[in-house]
Design a protein around this motif. Structure first.
Motif, PDB file in Angstrom:
ATOM      1  N   ASP A   1      -0.123   8.588  -8.217  1.00 33.41           N
ATOM      2  CA  ASP A   1      -0.225   9.940  -7.657  1.00 33.41           C
ATOM      3  C   ASP A   1      -1.591  10.226  -7.047  1.00 33.41           C
ATOM      4  O   ASP A   1      -1.694  10.971  -6.064  1.00 33.41           O
ATOM      5  CB  ASP A   1       0.066  10.981  -8.751  1.00 33.41           C
ATOM      6  CG  ASP A   1       1.483  10.845  -9.295  1.00 33.41           C
ATOM      7  OD1 ASP A   1       2.350  10.355  -8.545  1.00 33.41           O
ATOM      8  OD2 ASP A   1       1.715  11.201 -10.469  1.00 33.41           O
ATOM      9  N   SER A   2      -2.635   9.664  -7.602  1.00 32.71           N
ATOM     10  CA  SER A   2      -3.996   9.986  -7.141  1.00 32.71           C
ATOM     11  C   SER A   2      -4.476   9.076  -6.016  1.00 32.71           C
ATOM     12  O   SER A   2      -5.596   9.249  -5.530  1.00 32.71           O
ATOM     13  CB  SER A   2      -4.977   9.895  -8.323  1.00 32.71           C
ATOM     14  OG  SER A   2      -4.974   8.588  -8.880  1.00 32.71           O
ATOM     15  N   TRP A   3      -3.671   8.128  -5.584  1.00 35.17           N
ATOM     16  CA  TRP A   3      -4.085   7.191  -4.543  1.00 35.17           C
ATOM     17  C   TRP A   3      -3.544   7.632  -3.190  1.00 35.17           C
ATOM     18  O   TRP A   3      -2.365   7.944  -3.045  1.00 35.17           O
ATOM     19  CB  TRP A   3      -3.570   5.784  -4.820  1.00 35.17           C
ATOM     20  CG  TRP A   3      -4.187   5.111  -6.003  1.00 35.17           C
ATOM     21  CD1 TRP A   3      -4.936   5.679  -6.994  1.00 35.17           C
ATOM     22  CD2 TRP A   3      -4.083   3.714  -6.329  1.00 35.17           C
ATOM     23  NE1 TRP A   3      -5.299   4.753  -7.911  1.00 35.17           N
ATOM     24  CE2 TRP A   3      -4.800   3.528  -7.544  1.00 35.17           C
ATOM     25  CE3 TRP A   3      -3.465   2.627  -5.743  1.00 35.17           C
ATOM     26  CZ2 TRP A   3      -4.904   2.284  -8.154  1.00 35.17           C
ATOM     27  CZ3 TRP A   3      -3.555   1.385  -6.356  1.00 35.17           C
ATOM     28  CH2 TRP A   3      -4.278   1.220  -7.545  1.00 35.17           C
ATOM     29  N   SER A   4      -4.413   7.621  -2.200  1.00 33.12           N
ATOM     30  CA  SER A   4      -3.960   7.795  -0.828  1.00 33.12           C
ATOM     31  C   SER A   4      -3.557   6.438  -0.269  1.00 33.12           C
ATOM     32  O   SER A   4      -3.772   5.394  -0.906  1.00 33.12           O
ATOM     33  CB  SER A   4      -5.086   8.396   0.027  1.00 33.12           C
ATOM     34  OG  SER A   4      -6.191   7.510   0.113  1.00 33.12           O
ATOM     35  N   PHE A   5      -2.981   6.445   0.940  1.00 31.82           N
ATOM     36  CA  PHE A   5      -2.585   5.166   1.545  1.00 31.82           C
ATOM     37  C   PHE A   5      -3.811   4.289   1.784  1.00 31.82           C
ATOM     38  O   PHE A   5      -3.766   3.075   1.559  1.00 31.82           O
ATOM     39  CB  PHE A   5      -1.846   5.413   2.862  1.00 31.82           C
ATOM     40  CG  PHE A   5      -1.534   4.150   3.623  1.00 31.82           C
ATOM     41  CD1 PHE A   5      -0.465   3.337   3.261  1.00 31.82           C
ATOM     42  CD2 PHE A   5      -2.332   3.761   4.696  1.00 31.82           C
ATOM     43  CE1 PHE A   5      -0.189   2.164   3.949  1.00 31.82           C
ATOM     44  CE2 PHE A   5      -2.058   2.590   5.393  1.00 31.82           C
ATOM     45  CZ  PHE A   5      -0.982   1.789   5.021  1.00 31.82           C
TER      46      PHE A   5
ATOM     47  N   PRO B   1      -4.092  -0.379 -11.016  1.00 27.94           N
ATOM     48  CA  PRO B   1      -2.744   0.203 -11.166  1.00 27.94           C
ATOM     49  C   PRO B   1      -2.334   0.316 -12.624  1.00 27.94           C
ATOM     50  O   PRO B   1      -2.766  -0.451 -13.481  1.00 27.94           O
ATOM     51  CB  PRO B   1      -1.863  -0.796 -10.407  1.00 27.94           C
ATOM     52  CG  PRO B   1      -2.597  -2.085 -10.491  1.00 27.94           C
ATOM     53  CD  PRO B   1      -4.055  -1.740 -10.463  1.00 27.94           C
ATOM     54  N   GLY B   2      -1.476   1.299 -12.884  1.00 30.33           N
ATOM     55  CA  GLY B   2      -0.901   1.449 -14.212  1.00 30.33           C
ATOM     56  C   GLY B   2      -1.804   2.095 -15.237  1.00 30.33           C
ATOM     57  O   GLY B   2      -1.574   1.944 -16.430  1.00 30.33           O
ATOM     58  N   GLU B   3      -2.835   2.829 -14.803  1.00 30.55           N
ATOM     59  CA  GLU B   3      -3.766   3.456 -15.736  1.00 30.55           C
ATOM     60  C   GLU B   3      -3.568   4.962 -15.847  1.00 30.55           C
ATOM     61  O   GLU B   3      -4.395   5.648 -16.451  1.00 30.55           O
ATOM     62  CB  GLU B   3      -5.208   3.163 -15.293  1.00 30.55           C
ATOM     63  CG  GLU B   3      -5.567   1.689 -15.302  1.00 30.55           C
ATOM     64  CD  GLU B   3      -5.388   1.054 -16.671  1.00 30.55           C
ATOM     65  OE1 GLU B   3      -5.841   1.645 -17.667  1.00 30.55           O
ATOM     66  OE2 GLU B   3      -4.767  -0.024 -16.754  1.00 30.55           O
ATOM     67  N   GLN B   4      -2.505   5.494 -15.262  1.00 23.36           N
ATOM     68  CA  GLN B   4      -2.231   6.921 -15.384  1.00 23.36           C
ATOM     69  C   GLN B   4      -1.699   7.250 -16.777  1.00 23.36           C
ATOM     70  O   GLN B   4      -1.141   6.396 -17.463  1.00 23.36           O
ATOM     71  CB  GLN B   4      -1.187   7.367 -14.344  1.00 23.36           C
ATOM     72  CG  GLN B   4      -1.601   7.166 -12.899  1.00 23.36           C
ATOM     73  CD  GLN B   4      -0.541   7.675 -11.957  1.00 23.36           C
ATOM     74  OE1 GLN B   4      -0.503   8.847 -11.613  1.00 23.36           O
ATOM     75  NE2 GLN B   4       0.342   6.789 -11.537  1.00 23.36           N
ATOM     76  N   ASP B   5      -1.875   8.520 -17.172  1.00 24.30           N
ATOM     77  CA  ASP B   5      -1.301   8.976 -18.439  1.00 24.30           C
ATOM     78  C   ASP B   5       0.216   8.999 -18.323  1.00 24.30           C
ATOM     79  O   ASP B   5       0.778   9.440 -17.316  1.00 24.30           O
ATOM     80  CB  ASP B   5      -1.810  10.377 -18.778  1.00 24.30           C
ATOM     81  CG  ASP B   5      -3.281  10.355 -19.161  1.00 24.30           C
ATOM     82  OD1 ASP B   5      -3.738   9.294 -19.612  1.00 24.30           O
ATOM     83  OD2 ASP B   5      -3.959  11.386 -19.001  1.00 24.30           O
TER      84      ASP B   5
ATOM     85  N   ALA C   1       0.826  -1.205   0.000  1.00 23.62           N
ATOM     86  CA  ALA C   1       0.000   0.000   0.000  1.00 23.62           C
ATOM     87  C   ALA C   1       0.861   1.255   0.000  1.00 23.62           C
ATOM     88  O   ALA C   1       0.539   2.250  -0.678  1.00 23.62           O
ATOM     89  CB  ALA C   1      -0.926  -0.005   1.216  1.00 23.62           C
ATOM     90  N   VAL C   2       1.960   1.236   0.738  1.00 17.05           N
ATOM     91  CA  VAL C   2       2.886   2.375   0.726  1.00 17.05           C
ATOM     92  C   VAL C   2       3.484   2.564  -0.662  1.00 17.05           C
ATOM     93  O   VAL C   2       3.567   3.687  -1.181  1.00 17.05           O
ATOM     94  CB  VAL C   2       3.995   2.167   1.784  1.00 17.05           C
ATOM     95  CG1 VAL C   2       5.058   3.249   1.664  1.00 17.05           C
ATOM     96  CG2 VAL C   2       3.410   2.157   3.183  1.00 17.05           C
ATOM     97  N   VAL C   3       3.886   1.451  -1.285  1.00 16.30           N
ATOM     98  CA  VAL C   3       4.482   1.516  -2.634  1.00 16.30           C
ATOM     99  C   VAL C   3       3.468   2.048  -3.643  1.00 16.30           C
ATOM    100  O   VAL C   3       3.778   2.929  -4.455  1.00 16.30           O
ATOM    101  CB  VAL C   3       5.001   0.135  -3.054  1.00 16.30           C
ATOM    102  CG1 VAL C   3       5.504   0.176  -4.496  1.00 16.30           C
ATOM    103  CG2 VAL C   3       6.115  -0.326  -2.120  1.00 16.30           C
TER     104      VAL C   3
END
Length: 311
Positions: free
Chosen positions: A196-200, A221-225, A188-190
């Motif tokens: 960038d848009s995820w909180s812990f 995961p992995g869906e950011q521009d 979760a920390v990683v």
């Protein structure tokens, strides 16, 4: 080769075949879905340019068609706003990730097959892949039960003189804490750093939803521009999910063992965990059994006579 080594070799072979199976699925999905995705992407871009060039007199039917196309494309994971040529839902790494979520029953739902061929192949691939995945997970956990469950509990009982219930409870509590830290807190920390848009909390929530195979798909995961090293990131998440599922299944098996020791399975008339047979089989393969040694046939010269009986 001893029975234990042969068993480990079989498990390793199963894992290798499983990886090959995932690669085959990824290649098929890549070949089936990538052309269809590019076609949908081209249609969206064409509609977008038509709308921009006719901004002063937007036709209602054109706008409705655009919205309808956008909604249909969004269902398949193609977005007009965030869409670019670098982020594809059906490149090799993404197709491999989809294959993994399909056969592990996580199924985020953010990406679905576009073509009828892809839907049909998903059915066949899942029918074979889901039970095969369960077989691989079971084989891995079965091999871990002896060194990571039965031996520590037995060692603590001999060393500290603990009751079986005390030793089993202590082992399960420590195991649960270790799994929570290694497969929930640390990941979760990683994820909160990479995404960038995820909180812990959101990252921890993603780990829980994924490893429990709920797979709601609201966080993927992995869906950011312009995601850096996106293929490597996707494959790393896939490895994390596989190891996490093994850990979760191992926790369930350990809880089953704990329930046996406390008598809960007998109380609820459930089948008991048969791990004792595993350690007996392994011990038997490592050396001769004492009982077998004591019950060897007597030599003819060692035969008992009446003269040897004490009077």
């Amino acid at each position: 080769m001893s029975a234990s080594s042969r068993s480990c070799a079989v498990v390793l072979l199963l894992v290798c075949v499983y990886v090959v199976y995932l690669l085959i699925g990824a290649l098929v999905f890549w070949a089936l879905e990538k052309p269809r995705e590019e076609k949908v992407r081209a249609e969206l871009n064409l509609l977008k340019h038509q709308l921009l060039s006719n901004m002063s007199c937007i036709d209602l039917s054109t706008l409705e068609h655009l919205l309808e196309t956008l909604m249909k494309a969004n269902k398949y994971g193609v977005s007009l706003v965030k869409n670019n040529s670098e982020n594809s839902n059906w490149d090799l790494a993404s197709a491999l990730f989809f294959s993994n979520t399909l056969v592990t029953t996580i199924g985020y739902g953010h990406t679905t097959p576009l073509s009828d061929e892809g839907k049909a192949f998903s059915i066949v691939y899942g029918v074979i892949g889901v039970p095969f995945t369960m077989l691989v997970l079971t084989a891995c956990v079965q091999r871990l039960m002896v060194p990571l469950n039965l031996r520590p509990v037995t060692s603590w009982r001999r060393r500290f003189g603990w009751h079986p219930r005390t030793a089993s409870t202590m082992h399960f509590v420590l195991l649960l804490l270790l799994v929570i830290v290694m497969f929930f807190v640390v990941p979760a920390v990683v994820f909160s750093i990479i995404e960038d848009s995820w909180s812990f909390l959101e990252a921890f929530y993603f780990c829980f939803i994924s490893l429990c195979t709920i797979g709601l798909g609201d966080f993927v995961p992995g869906e950011q521009d312009n995601q850096k090293l996106r293929p490597l990131y996707k494959i790393s998440v896939m490895v994390y999910l596989f190891l996490g599922l093994i850990a979760m299944y191992f926790v369930l098996r350990s809880f089953h063992k704990l329930a046996d020791v406390h008598g809960w399975t007998a109380f609820f008339h459930l089948p008991s965990c048969d791990d004792e047979g595993e350690i007996r089989n392994e011990d038997a393969s490592e050396g001769p059994n004492e009982c077998e040694t004591d019950t060897k046939p007597l030599e003819p010269s060692a035969g008992v006579s009446y003269n040897s009986i004490s009077k």
